[in-house]
Design a protein around this motif. Structure first.
Motif, PDB file in Angstrom:
ATOM      1  N   ASN A 244     -29.379  27.112  68.900  1.00 20.14           N
ATOM      2  CA  ASN A 244     -27.982  27.257  69.319  1.00 20.14           C
ATOM      3  C   ASN A 244     -27.746  26.644  70.693  1.00 20.14           C
ATOM      4  O   ASN A 244     -26.710  26.013  70.918  1.00 20.14           O
ATOM      5  CB  ASN A 244     -27.562  28.719  69.295  1.00 20.14           C
ATOM      6  CG  ASN A 244     -27.452  29.262  67.896  1.00 20.14           C
ATOM      7  OD1 ASN A 244     -27.296  28.513  66.931  1.00 20.14           O
ATOM      8  ND2 ASN A 244     -27.545  30.573  67.765  1.00 20.14           N
ATOM      9  N   ASP A 245     -28.677  26.838  71.606  1.00 23.60           N
ATOM     10  CA  ASP A 245     -28.541  26.234  72.935  1.00 23.60           C
ATOM     11  C   ASP A 245     -28.513  24.717  72.849  1.00 23.60           C
ATOM     12  O   ASP A 245     -27.696  24.061  73.506  1.00 23.60           O
ATOM     13  CB  ASP A 245     -29.684  26.677  73.852  1.00 23.60           C
ATOM     14  CG  ASP A 245     -29.491  28.067  74.415  1.00 23.60           C
ATOM     15  OD1 ASP A 245     -28.379  28.626  74.288  1.00 23.60           O
ATOM     16  OD2 ASP A 245     -30.450  28.603  75.003  1.00 23.60           O
ATOM     17  N   LEU A 246     -29.398  24.154  72.050  1.00 29.12           N
ATOM     18  CA  LEU A 246     -29.444  22.698  71.917  1.00 29.12           C
ATOM     19  C   LEU A 246     -28.194  22.162  71.222  1.00 29.12           C
ATOM     20  O   LEU A 246     -27.668  21.112  71.597  1.00 29.12           O
ATOM     21  CB  LEU A 246     -30.691  22.283  71.138  1.00 29.12           C
ATOM     22  CG  LEU A 246     -32.020  22.527  71.845  1.00 29.12           C
ATOM     23  CD1 LEU A 246     -33.186  22.253  70.902  1.00 29.12           C
ATOM     24  CD2 LEU A 246     -32.129  21.682  73.097  1.00 29.12           C
ATOM     25  N   THR A 247     -27.704  22.898  70.246  1.00 31.73           N
ATOM     26  CA  THR A 247     -26.534  22.462  69.492  1.00 31.73           C
ATOM     27  C   THR A 247     -25.253  22.570  70.305  1.00 31.73           C
ATOM     28  O   THR A 247     -24.403  21.677  70.269  1.00 31.73           O
ATOM     29  CB  THR A 247     -26.383  23.297  68.205  1.00 31.73           C
ATOM     30  OG1 THR A 247     -27.577  23.163  67.437  1.00 31.73           O
ATOM     31  CG2 THR A 247     -25.206  22.846  67.369  1.00 31.73           C
TER      32      THR A 247
ATOM     33  N   THR B   6     -28.690  30.300  76.720  1.00 32.94           N
ATOM     34  CA  THR B   6     -28.854  31.739  76.514  1.00 32.94           C
ATOM     35  C   THR B   6     -30.289  32.128  76.169  1.00 32.94           C
ATOM     36  O   THR B   6     -30.678  33.271  76.380  1.00 32.94           O
ATOM     37  CB  THR B   6     -27.923  32.240  75.391  1.00 32.94           C
ATOM     38  OG1 THR B   6     -28.228  31.530  74.194  1.00 32.94           O
ATOM     39  CG2 THR B   6     -26.469  32.030  75.751  1.00 32.94           C
ATOM     40  N   ALA B   7     -31.059  31.198  75.646  1.00 35.89           N
ATOM     41  CA  ALA B   7     -32.454  31.489  75.287  1.00 35.89           C
ATOM     42  C   ALA B   7     -33.311  31.538  76.554  1.00 35.89           C
ATOM     43  O   ALA B   7     -33.046  30.813  77.516  1.00 35.89           O
ATOM     44  CB  ALA B   7     -32.980  30.416  74.338  1.00 35.89           C
ATOM     45  N   PRO B   8     -34.341  32.384  76.565  1.00 32.06           N
ATOM     46  CA  PRO B   8     -35.244  32.403  77.719  1.00 32.06           C
ATOM     47  C   PRO B   8     -35.874  31.030  77.928  1.00 32.06           C
ATOM     48  O   PRO B   8     -36.166  30.313  76.976  1.00 32.06           O
ATOM     49  CB  PRO B   8     -36.302  33.425  77.315  1.00 32.06           C
ATOM     50  CG  PRO B   8     -35.665  34.263  76.270  1.00 32.06           C
ATOM     51  CD  PRO B   8     -34.720  33.361  75.547  1.00 32.06           C
ATOM     52  N   ASP B   9     -36.089  30.681  79.202  1.00 32.15           N
ATOM     53  CA  ASP B   9     -36.689  29.396  79.520  1.00 32.15           C
ATOM     54  C   ASP B   9     -38.019  29.602  80.233  1.00 32.15           C
ATOM     55  O   ASP B   9     -38.529  30.717  80.319  1.00 32.15           O
ATOM     56  CB  ASP B   9     -35.729  28.551  80.364  1.00 32.15           C
ATOM     57  CG  ASP B   9     -35.359  29.220  81.677  1.00 32.15           C
ATOM     58  OD1 ASP B   9     -35.907  30.293  81.983  1.00 32.15           O
ATOM     59  OD2 ASP B   9     -34.523  28.662  82.400  1.00 32.15           O
TER      60      ASP B   9
ATOM     61  N   MET C 135     -39.754  36.049  66.239  1.00 29.10           N
ATOM     62  CA  MET C 135     -39.781  34.651  66.588  1.00 29.10           C
ATOM     63  C   MET C 135     -38.581  33.915  66.005  1.00 29.10           C
ATOM     64  O   MET C 135     -38.099  32.973  66.627  1.00 29.10           O
ATOM     65  CB  MET C 135     -41.076  34.004  66.081  1.00 29.10           C
ATOM     66  CG  MET C 135     -42.329  34.329  66.892  1.00 29.10           C
ATOM     67  SD  MET C 135     -42.244  33.938  68.639  1.00 29.10           S
ATOM     68  CE  MET C 135     -41.998  32.199  68.656  1.00 29.10           C
ATOM     69  N   ALA C 136     -38.135  34.339  64.854  1.00 28.64           N
ATOM     70  CA  ALA C 136     -36.995  33.660  64.233  1.00 28.64           C
ATOM     71  C   ALA C 136     -35.769  33.718  65.138  1.00 28.64           C
ATOM     72  O   ALA C 136     -35.025  32.738  65.245  1.00 28.64           O
ATOM     73  CB  ALA C 136     -36.690  34.265  62.870  1.00 28.64           C
ATOM     74  N   HIS C 137     -35.574  34.858  65.798  1.00 38.24           N
ATOM     75  CA  HIS C 137     -34.420  34.992  66.700  1.00 38.24           C
ATOM     76  C   HIS C 137     -34.547  34.066  67.904  1.00 38.24           C
ATOM     77  O   HIS C 137     -33.559  33.484  68.357  1.00 38.24           O
ATOM     78  CB  HIS C 137     -34.265  36.445  67.165  1.00 38.24           C
ATOM     79  CG  HIS C 137     -33.854  37.376  66.084  1.00 38.24           C
ATOM     80  ND1 HIS C 137     -32.571  37.426  65.599  1.00 38.24           N
ATOM     81  CD2 HIS C 137     -34.562  38.280  65.381  1.00 38.24           C
ATOM     82  CE1 HIS C 137     -32.499  38.331  64.651  1.00 38.24           C
ATOM     83  NE2 HIS C 137     -33.696  38.864  64.488  1.00 38.24           N
ATOM     84  N   ALA C 138     -35.761  33.931  68.415  1.00 41.15           N
ATOM     85  CA  ALA C 138     -35.983  33.044  69.561  1.00 41.15           C
ATOM     86  C   ALA C 138     -35.704  31.596  69.182  1.00 41.15           C
ATOM     87  O   ALA C 138     -35.036  30.866  69.927  1.00 41.15           O
ATOM     88  CB  ALA C 138     -37.411  33.196  70.077  1.00 41.15           C
ATOM     89  N   TYR C 139     -36.205  31.176  68.018  1.00 43.44           N
ATOM     90  CA  TYR C 139     -35.959  29.805  67.572  1.00 43.44           C
ATOM     91  C   TYR C 139     -34.478  29.565  67.306  1.00 43.44           C
ATOM     92  O   TYR C 139     -33.949  28.493  67.606  1.00 43.44           O
ATOM     93  CB  TYR C 139     -36.783  29.479  66.334  1.00 43.44           C
ATOM     94  CG  TYR C 139     -38.253  29.258  66.629  1.00 43.44           C
ATOM     95  CD1 TYR C 139     -38.654  28.405  67.644  1.00 43.44           C
ATOM     96  CD2 TYR C 139     -39.236  29.906  65.887  1.00 43.44           C
ATOM     97  CE1 TYR C 139     -39.993  28.196  67.925  1.00 43.44           C
ATOM     98  CE2 TYR C 139     -40.578  29.703  66.157  1.00 43.44           C
ATOM     99  CZ  TYR C 139     -40.951  28.854  67.171  1.00 43.44           C
ATOM    100  OH  TYR C 139     -42.280  28.654  67.444  1.00 43.44           O
ATOM    101  N   ALA C 140     -33.798  30.565  66.756  1.00 44.03           N
ATOM    102  CA  ALA C 140     -32.356  30.431  66.506  1.00 44.03           C
ATOM    103  C   ALA C 140     -31.599  30.290  67.824  1.00 44.03           C
ATOM    104  O   ALA C 140     -30.649  29.497  67.932  1.00 44.03           O
ATOM    105  CB  ALA C 140     -31.845  31.621  65.714  1.00 44.03           C
TER     106      ALA C 140
END
Length: 50
Positions: A10-13, A18-21, A1-6
């Motif tokens: 990163n996408d928001l920043t 790149t994160a699944p939607d 989960m930590a990788h998903a939140y990271a």
């Protein structure tokens, strides 16, 4: 989960995607549902398209 939140952070920043939607989640849910139905019915099940 930590990788998903990271990845989401990163996408928001950085304004990336790149994160699944939600669309990714729907596709995976439909795939898992088709696998379950296929196993239960003993036949090939077609996947619905998005």
């Amino acid at each position: 989960m930590a990788h998903a939140y990271a990845a989401i952070r990163n996408d928001l920043t950085h304004g990336t995607a790149t994160a699944p939607d939600f669309t990714h989640a729907v596709k995976r849910h439909r795939l898992l549902d088709a696998i379950g139905r296929s196993a239960a019915e003993g036949r090939r099940v077609s996947l619905p398209s998005l």
